[in-house]
Design a protein around this motif. Structure first.
Motif, PDB file in Angstrom:
ATOM      1  N   ASP A   1      53.718   2.954  -7.306  1.00 32.94           N
ATOM      2  CA  ASP A   1      52.466   2.221  -7.508  1.00 32.94           C
ATOM      3  C   ASP A   1      52.633   0.809  -6.970  1.00 32.94           C
ATOM      4  O   ASP A   1      53.357  -0.004  -7.562  1.00 32.94           O
ATOM      5  CB  ASP A   1      52.109   2.196  -8.987  1.00 32.94           C
ATOM      6  CG  ASP A   1      50.792   1.493  -9.272  1.00 32.94           C
ATOM      7  OD1 ASP A   1      50.115   1.085  -8.303  1.00 32.94           O
ATOM      8  OD2 ASP A   1      50.451   1.340 -10.465  1.00 32.94           O
ATOM      9  N   LEU A   2      51.989   0.493  -5.871  1.00 26.61           N
ATOM     10  CA  LEU A   2      52.120  -0.835  -5.283  1.00 26.61           C
ATOM     11  C   LEU A   2      51.282  -1.882  -6.012  1.00 26.61           C
ATOM     12  O   LEU A   2      51.313  -3.057  -5.638  1.00 26.61           O
ATOM     13  CB  LEU A   2      51.745  -0.806  -3.798  1.00 26.61           C
ATOM     14  CG  LEU A   2      52.682  -0.008  -2.886  1.00 26.61           C
ATOM     15  CD1 LEU A   2      52.321  -0.240  -1.425  1.00 26.61           C
ATOM     16  CD2 LEU A   2      54.140  -0.373  -3.127  1.00 26.61           C
ATOM     17  N   ASP A   3      50.543  -1.448  -7.030  1.00 24.84           N
ATOM     18  CA  ASP A   3      49.865  -2.410  -7.897  1.00 24.84           C
ATOM     19  C   ASP A   3      50.752  -2.827  -9.067  1.00 24.84           C
ATOM     20  O   ASP A   3      50.280  -3.443 -10.025  1.00 24.84           O
ATOM     21  CB  ASP A   3      48.557  -1.815  -8.444  1.00 24.84           C
ATOM     22  CG  ASP A   3      47.465  -1.759  -7.392  1.00 24.84           C
ATOM     23  OD1 ASP A   3      47.511  -2.580  -6.464  1.00 24.84           O
ATOM     24  OD2 ASP A   3      46.586  -0.900  -7.510  1.00 24.84           O
TER      25      ASP A   3
ATOM     26  N   MET B   1      60.237 -17.113   4.102  1.00 25.33           N
ATOM     27  CA  MET B   1      60.284 -16.276   2.905  1.00 25.33           C
ATOM     28  C   MET B   1      58.866 -15.912   2.534  1.00 25.33           C
ATOM     29  O   MET B   1      57.984 -16.783   2.487  1.00 25.33           O
ATOM     30  CB  MET B   1      60.954 -17.025   1.740  1.00 25.33           C
ATOM     31  CG  MET B   1      61.144 -16.202   0.495  1.00 25.33           C
ATOM     32  SD  MET B   1      62.518 -15.037   0.683  1.00 25.33           S
ATOM     33  CE  MET B   1      62.448 -14.184  -0.913  1.00 25.33           C
ATOM     34  N   ILE B   2      58.620 -14.633   2.314  1.00 27.32           N
ATOM     35  CA  ILE B   2      57.319 -14.156   1.854  1.00 27.32           C
ATOM     36  C   ILE B   2      57.513 -13.531   0.482  1.00 27.32           C
ATOM     37  O   ILE B   2      58.402 -12.696   0.291  1.00 27.32           O
ATOM     38  CB  ILE B   2      56.717 -13.121   2.823  1.00 27.32           C
ATOM     39  CG1 ILE B   2      56.482 -13.741   4.203  1.00 27.32           C
ATOM     40  CG2 ILE B   2      55.391 -12.572   2.276  1.00 27.32           C
ATOM     41  CD1 ILE B   2      55.975 -12.762   5.248  1.00 27.32           C
ATOM     42  N   VAL B   3      56.685 -13.930  -0.473  1.00 25.68           N
ATOM     43  CA  VAL B   3      56.796 -13.452  -1.844  1.00 25.68           C
ATOM     44  C   VAL B   3      55.430 -12.946  -2.308  1.00 25.68           C
ATOM     45  O   VAL B   3      54.405 -13.571  -2.023  1.00 25.68           O
ATOM     46  CB  VAL B   3      57.280 -14.580  -2.789  1.00 25.68           C
ATOM     47  CG1 VAL B   3      57.267 -14.122  -4.232  1.00 25.68           C
ATOM     48  CG2 VAL B   3      58.674 -15.046  -2.383  1.00 25.68           C
ATOM     49  N   ALA B   4      55.430 -11.812  -2.991  1.00 21.49           N
ATOM     50  CA  ALA B   4      54.195 -11.290  -3.594  1.00 21.49           C
ATOM     51  C   ALA B   4      54.535 -10.790  -4.984  1.00 21.49           C
ATOM     52  O   ALA B   4      55.007  -9.656  -5.153  1.00 21.49           O
ATOM     53  CB  ALA B   4      53.607 -10.172  -2.737  1.00 21.49           C
ATOM     54  N   ILE B   5      54.338 -11.640  -5.965  1.00 21.23           N
ATOM     55  CA  ILE B   5      54.637 -11.269  -7.349  1.00 21.23           C
ATOM     56  C   ILE B   5      53.426 -10.602  -7.986  1.00 21.23           C
ATOM     57  O   ILE B   5      53.542  -9.582  -8.662  1.00 21.23           O
ATOM     58  CB  ILE B   5      55.078 -12.508  -8.147  1.00 21.23           C
ATOM     59  CG1 ILE B   5      56.367 -13.082  -7.542  1.00 21.23           C
ATOM     60  CG2 ILE B   5      55.288 -12.156  -9.610  1.00 21.23           C
ATOM     61  CD1 ILE B   5      56.823 -14.376  -8.157  1.00 21.23           C
ATOM     62  N   SER B   6      52.257 -11.157  -7.745  1.00 25.45           N
ATOM     63  CA  SER B   6      51.036 -10.602  -8.340  1.00 25.45           C
ATOM     64  C   SER B   6      50.327  -9.678  -7.353  1.00 25.45           C
ATOM     65  O   SER B   6      50.572  -9.713  -6.141  1.00 25.45           O
ATOM     66  CB  SER B   6      50.088 -11.734  -8.739  1.00 25.45           C
ATOM     67  OG  SER B   6      49.565 -12.370  -7.581  1.00 25.45           O
ATOM     68  N   ASN B   7      49.410  -8.864  -7.879  1.00 23.69           N
ATOM     69  CA  ASN B   7      48.602  -7.995  -7.021  1.00 23.69           C
ATOM     70  C   ASN B   7      47.775  -8.823  -6.051  1.00 23.69           C
ATOM     71  O   ASN B   7      47.616  -8.454  -4.872  1.00 23.69           O
ATOM     72  CB  ASN B   7      47.683  -7.116  -7.870  1.00 23.69           C
ATOM     73  CG  ASN B   7      48.450  -6.093  -8.683  1.00 23.69           C
ATOM     74  OD1 ASN B   7      49.578  -5.742  -8.350  1.00 23.69           O
ATOM     75  ND2 ASN B   7      47.849  -5.621  -9.765  1.00 23.69           N
ATOM     76  N   ARG B   8      47.229  -9.927  -6.520  1.00 24.60           N
ATOM     77  CA  ARG B   8      46.419 -10.787  -5.662  1.00 24.60           C
ATOM     78  C   ARG B   8      47.241 -11.297  -4.484  1.00 24.60           C
ATOM     79  O   ARG B   8      46.768 -11.326  -3.340  1.00 24.60           O
ATOM     80  CB  ARG B   8      45.861 -11.955  -6.480  1.00 24.60           C
ATOM     81  CG  ARG B   8      45.012 -12.933  -5.654  1.00 24.60           C
ATOM     82  CD  ARG B   8      44.556 -14.104  -6.504  1.00 24.60           C
ATOM     83  NE  ARG B   8      45.676 -14.825  -7.072  1.00 24.60           N
ATOM     84  CZ  ARG B   8      46.418 -15.717  -6.403  1.00 24.60           C
ATOM     85  NH1 ARG B   8      46.158 -15.968  -5.113  1.00 24.60           N
ATOM     86  NH2 ARG B   8      47.404 -16.335  -7.000  1.00 24.60           N
TER      87      ARG B   8
ATOM     88  N   VAL C   1      48.495 -16.442   0.524  1.00 26.30           N
ATOM     89  CA  VAL C   1      49.826 -15.873   0.722  1.00 26.30           C
ATOM     90  C   VAL C   1      50.875 -16.854   0.197  1.00 26.30           C
ATOM     91  O   VAL C   1      50.824 -18.053   0.493  1.00 26.30           O
ATOM     92  CB  VAL C   1      50.082 -15.570   2.214  1.00 26.30           C
ATOM     93  CG1 VAL C   1      51.529 -15.105   2.423  1.00 26.30           C
ATOM     94  CG2 VAL C   1      49.121 -14.501   2.713  1.00 26.30           C
ATOM     95  N   LEU C   2      51.816 -16.336  -0.578  1.00 25.31           N
ATOM     96  CA  LEU C   2      52.884 -17.167  -1.125  1.00 25.31           C
ATOM     97  C   LEU C   2      54.074 -17.073  -0.162  1.00 25.31           C
ATOM     98  O   LEU C   2      54.736 -16.040  -0.062  1.00 25.31           O
ATOM     99  CB  LEU C   2      53.276 -16.644  -2.509  1.00 25.31           C
ATOM    100  CG  LEU C   2      54.075 -17.575  -3.417  1.00 25.31           C
ATOM    101  CD1 LEU C   2      53.339 -18.874  -3.672  1.00 25.31           C
ATOM    102  CD2 LEU C   2      54.376 -16.869  -4.735  1.00 25.31           C
TER     103      LEU C   2
END
Length: 401
Positions: free
Chosen positions: A273-275, A241-248, A312-313
């Protein structure tokens, strides 16, 4: 240092998950938990899974660290002893938890006659007292219909409402005990399993979304609602599982995979807007189409090497066997765990409380008792019965030692 709840005694008259988990939670914090069962065990005593000798691994897991008392709860004499244990004199005593029908000798009003400052936390099914269990509450809660990829509802194997109710029972005990410490007043605390579900559905915004927006959450598979997250298959047949909640976090995915330039093309192409979390959710299929071949070309070990330390989360999907064999936190390397010898089960990796206190000891993981193993000790220590009287009760079949 001694565990934080060492001076409390809770008497548990319960079965299955929620109330025993509440007692287990308090036991792991250092409280003495005395579980009272009928002779031969309650209705959960042989619940699956069982080991090869027929002992319930389930029962052992939920009753670690407790003192087991076995009584003939159908006899007046056994009921009298059980009530006396529940209402025994002494500071930190007089606290009872149950999810069984609280009537007759177990009724709060009956027990409070013997100890006016009694604290009793009772778990019921529906708010009106009618029956409900995790599985009937869960199907009504909306989550199975929002799980999966559409079509038939999907139940969750985790008894989430029993777990949440068990932790709420422990919270209720501590709140009521704190009130008693301040005022000297006991009370009956009632918790509905259905209310635990309804409160959660509201607290997480699922029901409010219906009221405010007029929309019902739809199943979207393993995508993360309102942000970016999805599962992927690796080259060696595992899934992550790959998660990206924040821009960072999203930038970390692009940097670690070398796909940042390709991700940058998605925003203008899709006019999102991917940000922004919502933008990444709207573009989730395009982002996943870029990520999928990268993951598919690598093994789990290669992905771990590429992602660890990058921000990376992510995490690997694990079945229970893989969890035991591979997860570094499910081992004695984690200070929460130790090994304990459980009656009828043997020595297993056993957790204490997940809470790590800075000023008091965490406490050693408790072992599951033999049914009735503490009967004699509790009757002696709590009720002051002489050995001859205990022997008479045992010969009569009122108690099991």
């Amino acid at each position: 240092m001694t565990p934080i709840l060492t001076d409390l005694t809770i008497v548990e008259v319960a079965a299955f998950v929620a109330a025993p988990l509440g007692g287990l939670t308090l036991s792991q914090l250092g409280a003495e938990v005395i579980r009272i069962d009928p002779i031969g065990g309650n209705i959960d005593f042989t619940r699956w899974p069982l080991n090869k000798d027929g002992h319930s691994i389930y029962w052992a897991g939920l009753n670690k660290g407790k003192r087991s008392v076995a009584l003939d709860l159908k006899s007046p004499e056994g009921q009298e002893i059980a009530a006396a244990i529940c209402t025994a004199a002494g500071e930190g005593r007089g606290i009872v938890t149950t999810n069984l029908p609280a009537r007759g000798w177990l009724a709060y009003e009956t027990l409070a006659e013997a100890r006016a400052d009694l604290v009793m936390v009772t778990l019921i099914g529906n708010p009106d007292g009618s029956g409900a269990v995790d599985y009937t509450v869960n199907c009504a809660g909306g989550f199975p219909d929002a799980t999966g990829s559409g079509g038939a509802p999907v139940n969750h194997v985790l008894p989430a409402w029993d777990v949440a109710a068990g932790l709420t029972i422990a919270t209720g005990v501590m709140a009521a005990e704190r009130h008693r410490a301040r005022t000297g007043t006991g009370q009956k605390v009632t918790l509905s399993l259905a209310d635990v579900m309804h409160a959660t559905v509201s607290n997480l915004g699922f029901s409010m979304e219906v009221e405010v927006n007029g929309t019902v959450r739809q199943p979207i598979g393993n995508d993360l609602y309102g942000a970016y997250g999805r599962d992927f298959a690796t080259r060696d047949g595992r899934r992550i599982m790959i998660v990206a909640i924040s821009n960072r976090q999203f930038r970390a995915v692009g940097k670690a995979t070398g796909l940042a330039d390709r991700f940058a093309m998605i925003g203008p192409l899709m006019d999102v807007d991917l940000d922004d979390e919502g933008g990444r959710f709207a573009a989730r299929h395009a982002i996943s189409a870029v990520l999928e071949p990268w993951v598919a070309a690598r093994t789990l070990a290669e992905i771990r090497e590429a992602f660890d330390g990058t921000g990376v989360l992510w995490g690997p999907y694990q079945d229970f066997g893989q969890l035991v064999a591979e997860d570094k936190w499910h081992s004695e390397a984690n200070p929460m765990f130790g090994r304990a010898e459980h009656h009828g089960i043997g020595a297993t990796l056993t957790p204490g409380t997940p809470l790590a206190f800075g000023a008091v000891a965490r406490g050693a993981p408790g072992a599951a008792p033999r049914l009735g193993s503490a009967t004699e000790a509790v009757l002696t220590e709590v009720l002051g019965l002489p050995s001859g009287e205990i022997a008479r009760l045992a010969d009569k079949g009122v108690v099991a030692l």
